[in-house]
Design a protein around this motif. Structure first.
Motif, PDB file in Angstrom:
ATOM      1  N   ILE A   1      39.050   2.270  70.295  1.00 39.28           N
ATOM      2  CA  ILE A   1      39.228   0.565  70.276  1.00 39.28           C
ATOM      3  C   ILE A   1      37.913  -0.134  70.330  1.00 39.28           C
ATOM      4  O   ILE A   1      37.833  -0.919  69.542  1.00 39.28           O
ATOM      5  CB  ILE A   1      39.904   0.234  71.533  1.00 39.28           C
ATOM      6  CG1 ILE A   1      41.356   0.666  71.573  1.00 39.28           C
ATOM      7  CG2 ILE A   1      40.046  -1.100  71.887  1.00 39.28           C
ATOM      8  CD1 ILE A   1      42.409   0.093  70.851  1.00 39.28           C
ATOM      9  N   ALA A   2      36.921   0.493  70.871  1.00 40.49           N
ATOM     10  CA  ALA A   2      35.732  -0.094  70.727  1.00 40.49           C
ATOM     11  C   ALA A   2      34.817  -0.222  69.485  1.00 40.49           C
ATOM     12  O   ALA A   2      34.531  -1.045  69.084  1.00 40.49           O
ATOM     13  CB  ALA A   2      34.723   0.687  71.816  1.00 40.49           C
ATOM     14  N   LYS A   3      35.358   1.036  68.819  1.00 41.09           N
ATOM     15  CA  LYS A   3      34.914   1.057  67.359  1.00 41.09           C
ATOM     16  C   LYS A   3      35.568   0.193  66.528  1.00 41.09           C
ATOM     17  O   LYS A   3      35.068  -0.574  65.840  1.00 41.09           O
ATOM     18  CB  LYS A   3      35.137   2.523  66.849  1.00 41.09           C
ATOM     19  CG  LYS A   3      34.561   2.709  65.476  1.00 41.09           C
ATOM     20  CD  LYS A   3      34.663   4.244  64.912  1.00 41.09           C
ATOM     21  CE  LYS A   3      34.190   4.363  63.682  1.00 41.09           C
ATOM     22  NZ  LYS A   3      34.196   5.884  62.933  1.00 41.09           N
ATOM     23  N   MET A   4      36.935  -0.143  66.566  1.00 42.49           N
ATOM     24  CA  MET A   4      37.890  -1.065  66.024  1.00 42.49           C
ATOM     25  C   MET A   4      37.137  -2.620  66.435  1.00 42.49           C
ATOM     26  O   MET A   4      37.112  -3.222  65.292  1.00 42.49           O
ATOM     27  CB  MET A   4      39.234  -0.872  66.245  1.00 42.49           C
ATOM     28  CG  MET A   4      40.032   0.213  65.675  1.00 42.49           C
ATOM     29  SD  MET A   4      41.576   0.180  65.984  1.00 42.49           S
ATOM     30  CE  MET A   4      42.024  -1.346  66.039  1.00 42.49           C
ATOM     31  N   MET A   5      36.771  -2.865  67.468  1.00 41.48           N
ATOM     32  CA  MET A   5      36.413  -4.095  67.703  1.00 41.48           C
ATOM     33  C   MET A   5      34.952  -4.334  67.111  1.00 41.48           C
ATOM     34  O   MET A   5      34.737  -5.554  66.482  1.00 41.48           O
ATOM     35  CB  MET A   5      36.051  -4.371  69.463  1.00 41.48           C
ATOM     36  CG  MET A   5      37.658  -4.000  70.191  1.00 41.48           C
ATOM     37  SD  MET A   5      38.578  -5.648  69.597  1.00 41.48           S
ATOM     38  CE  MET A   5      37.847  -6.900  70.231  1.00 41.48           C
ATOM     39  N   LYS A   6      34.201  -3.325  67.035  1.00 38.38           N
ATOM     40  CA  LYS A   6      32.939  -3.607  66.362  1.00 38.38           C
ATOM     41  C   LYS A   6      32.985  -3.996  64.965  1.00 38.38           C
ATOM     42  O   LYS A   6      32.328  -4.690  64.560  1.00 38.38           O
ATOM     43  CB  LYS A   6      31.929  -2.126  66.848  1.00 38.38           C
ATOM     44  CG  LYS A   6      30.463  -2.406  66.281  1.00 38.38           C
ATOM     45  CD  LYS A   6      29.755  -1.329  66.552  1.00 38.38           C
ATOM     46  CE  LYS A   6      28.416  -1.646  66.246  1.00 38.38           C
ATOM     47  NZ  LYS A   6      27.327  -0.383  66.591  1.00 38.38           N
TER      48      LYS A   6
END
Length: 103
Positions: free
Chosen positions: A3-8
Motif C-alpha cells: 500500500i505504501a508503494k502504491m501511495m508513493k
C-alpha cells in the motif's frame, strides 16, 4: 502489492500530471481551415489565443461562410490541444484508463 508503494506511485503520478498540465497550458497548437484562409491558435489547455483571417474570405454579404470557417478552426484547434493532452496523459498513466480522466 504494498500500500505504501502504491501511495508513493500515486503521488508521483499526481505530481507528473500537474507538471504536464502546466506545460500544456504554455504550449500552442495551430489549426488551419478553408485552405488556410482561417488559422486558429490555441493552448494545450484549450484556450484560444489567436485567430487569423485572410481578407479574401471577408464578404459582408456572406458572413455565415466566415462564421462557419471560424467555428471550424476553433473546434479543430481545441481538438488538437485535447489530443496532445491525452497523448501526454497516457505517457504518465501508462494508458491505465483512470476513472474520471477521460483517457
Amino acid at each position: 502489492m504494498n500500500i505504501a508503494k502504491m501511495m508513493k506511485q500515486a503521488q508521483q503520478m499526481q505530481k507528473q500530471m500537474g507538471e504536464m498540465q502546466e506545460k500544456l497550458a504554455a504550449e500552442q497548437v495551430e489549426a488551419s481551415v478553408g485552405g488556410g484562409k482561417v488559422t486558429v491558435t490555441a493552448t494545450g489547455g484549450g484556450d484560444v489565443v489567436a485567430i487569423k483571417i485572410d481578407k479574401s474570405v471577408v464578404d459582408p454579404e456572406d458572413t455565415e461562410f466566415l462564421e462557419d470557417l471560424i467555428l471550424s478552426g476553433v473546434q479543430a484547434a481545441i481538438s488538437k490541444g485535447r489530443e496532445r493532452a491525452e497523448g501526454e496523459m497516457k505517457k504518465i498513466t501508462g494508458g491505465m484508463g483512470l476513472p474520471g480522466m477521460g483517457f
